[in-house]
Design an enzyme around this catalytic site. Sequence first.
Site, PDB file in Angstrom:
ATOM      1  N   GLU A  98      41.832   2.896 -34.731  1.00 50.55           N
ATOM      2  CA  GLU A  98      42.302   3.084 -33.345  1.00 50.55           C
ATOM      3  C   GLU A  98      43.045   4.416 -33.196  1.00 50.55           C
ATOM      4  OE1 GLU A  98      45.987   1.803 -31.977  1.00 50.55           O
ATOM      5  OE2 GLU A  98      46.352   0.377 -33.592  1.00 50.55           O
ATOM      6  N   LYS A 118      54.694  -6.982 -35.311  1.00 50.78           N
ATOM      7  CA  LYS A 118      56.134  -6.692 -35.429  1.00 50.78           C
ATOM      8  C   LYS A 118      56.986  -7.838 -34.938  1.00 50.78           C
ATOM      9  CE  LYS A 118      56.630  -1.920 -35.233  1.00 50.78           C
ATOM     10  NZ  LYS A 118      55.248  -1.709 -34.776  1.00 50.78           N
TER      11      LYS A 118
HETATM   12  N1  PSU Z   1      51.973  -2.194 -32.838  1.00 52.41           N
HETATM   13  C1  PSU Z   1      52.379  -1.237 -33.700  1.00 52.41           C
HETATM   14  N2  PSU Z   1      51.968   0.045 -33.523  1.00 52.41           N
HETATM   15  C2  PSU Z   1      51.143   0.395 -32.500  1.00 52.41           C
HETATM   16  C3  PSU Z   1      50.698  -0.635 -31.617  1.00 52.41           C
HETATM   17  C4  PSU Z   1      51.134  -1.900 -31.816  1.00 52.41           C
HETATM   18  O1  PSU Z   1      53.121  -1.525 -34.615  1.00 52.41           O
HETATM   19  O2  PSU Z   1      50.801   1.575 -32.367  1.00 52.41           O
HETATM   20  C5  PSU Z   1      49.752  -0.275 -30.526  1.00 52.41           C
HETATM   21  C6  PSU Z   1      48.346  -0.776 -30.883  1.00 52.41           C
HETATM   22  O3  PSU Z   1      47.412   0.176 -30.408  1.00 52.41           O
HETATM   23  C7  PSU Z   1      48.229  -2.051 -30.075  1.00 52.41           C
HETATM   24  C8  PSU Z   1      49.024  -1.710 -28.845  1.00 52.41           C
HETATM   25  O4  PSU Z   1      46.908  -2.409 -29.775  1.00 52.41           O
HETATM   26  O5  PSU Z   1      50.122  -0.955 -29.324  1.00 52.41           O
HETATM   27  C9  PSU Z   1      49.480  -2.931 -28.092  1.00 52.41           C
HETATM   28  O6  PSU Z   1      50.068  -2.530 -26.909  1.00 52.41           O
HETATM   29  P1  PSU Z   1      50.455  -3.610 -25.786  1.00 52.41           P
HETATM   30  O7  PSU Z   1      51.526  -4.455 -26.425  1.00 52.41           O
HETATM   31  O8  PSU Z   1      50.935  -2.818 -24.629  1.00 52.41           O
HETATM   32  O9  PSU Z   1      49.216  -4.399 -25.529  1.00 52.41           O
END
Ligand code: PSU
Length: 302
Positions: free
Chosen positions: A23, A159
């Site tokens: 990603e 996390k």
């Molecule tokens: N968790 C991490 N690092 C990240 C992300 C999540 O520890 O960079 C990123 C990933 O790309 C994940 C996105 O798909 O954040 C999720 O965002 P949201 O919670 O807004 O859906």
Amino acid sequence: MEMDFSPAVKKALDEGRAVVALESTIISHGFPYPKNVELANRMEQVIRDKGAEAATIAIIKGRIKVGLKAEELEILASSGNVKKCSVRDLPEAFAKKINGATTVASTSFIAERAGIRVFATGGIGGVHRAEEGGNGFDISADLLELSRSKVVVVAAGAKSILDLPATLEVLESYSVPVIGYRTETFPAFHCISSGLSVPASASSMEELSLMVQAHFEMEIPSGMLICNPIPENEAMTNEEVDQLIARAQAEALNAGVKGAAITPYILGALDRLSSGKSSEVNLALALNNASVAAELAASLSG
Ligand code: PSU
Ligand code: MN
């Protein structure tokens, strides 16, 4: 769906060789520059060292890219003007010809359509805690996409800024297999374990590969989540991370950060509050996930 493949990824797919998707939100919004360039290059290298091809996915001037050129990676890493794109953001990115970083959700969506079955990331998004100031409805589209893109995501869990028990419940409702790789518990990103049980586990690559093959053969219409804990010698303790997260969350609440901006904000705050240790740990676990994903992809195509 139209997409631009890099020559190396196109060749590997045509030859039926192992390919691992990566990603780009982790590059544009998860790491400071230039550490993010190092992360992206090292993840690709770990995958190639295991005999697989790496396909980093992103949006450049509205075009879906599967495999990036060095100058495209540089734009994503350093321009500071890259939109975090989930699946629903792809049509706008296309129409306005913008640069976009793909999340776990949109990377899975694109990977499936590109014919790539294995994807390595750091951690997935999940259910945000209501006490962050939200309304309890901030549930990452990563979970929905795991339920409907047939892609195997290798991650170090999620996390502990998230509500991890609720995240596991949603994955259960969506029928997404959640498999601990050489662990019986759900990893918590920087930490080896969240203490929560995983519903299934694989004690070896052979066993994991059998589960993945069975999933595809049964045509179960979801992806799979493979939970690969950070190596013990690189992990942080749960106490250390809990304290940092409490401080980062208080800052986010204070600053009024909402929605898609929350995860990037917290990641930045954690890195600052830990004097860079958080992103070092993040790098280590991401490389570890790339390595397991490459082994899995090789085992599936071999
Ligand atoms: N968790 C991490 N690092 C990240 C992300 C999540 O520890 O960079 C990123 C990933 O790309 C994940 C996105 O798909 O954040 C999720 O965002 P949201 O919670 O807004 O859906
Ligand atoms: Mn969200």
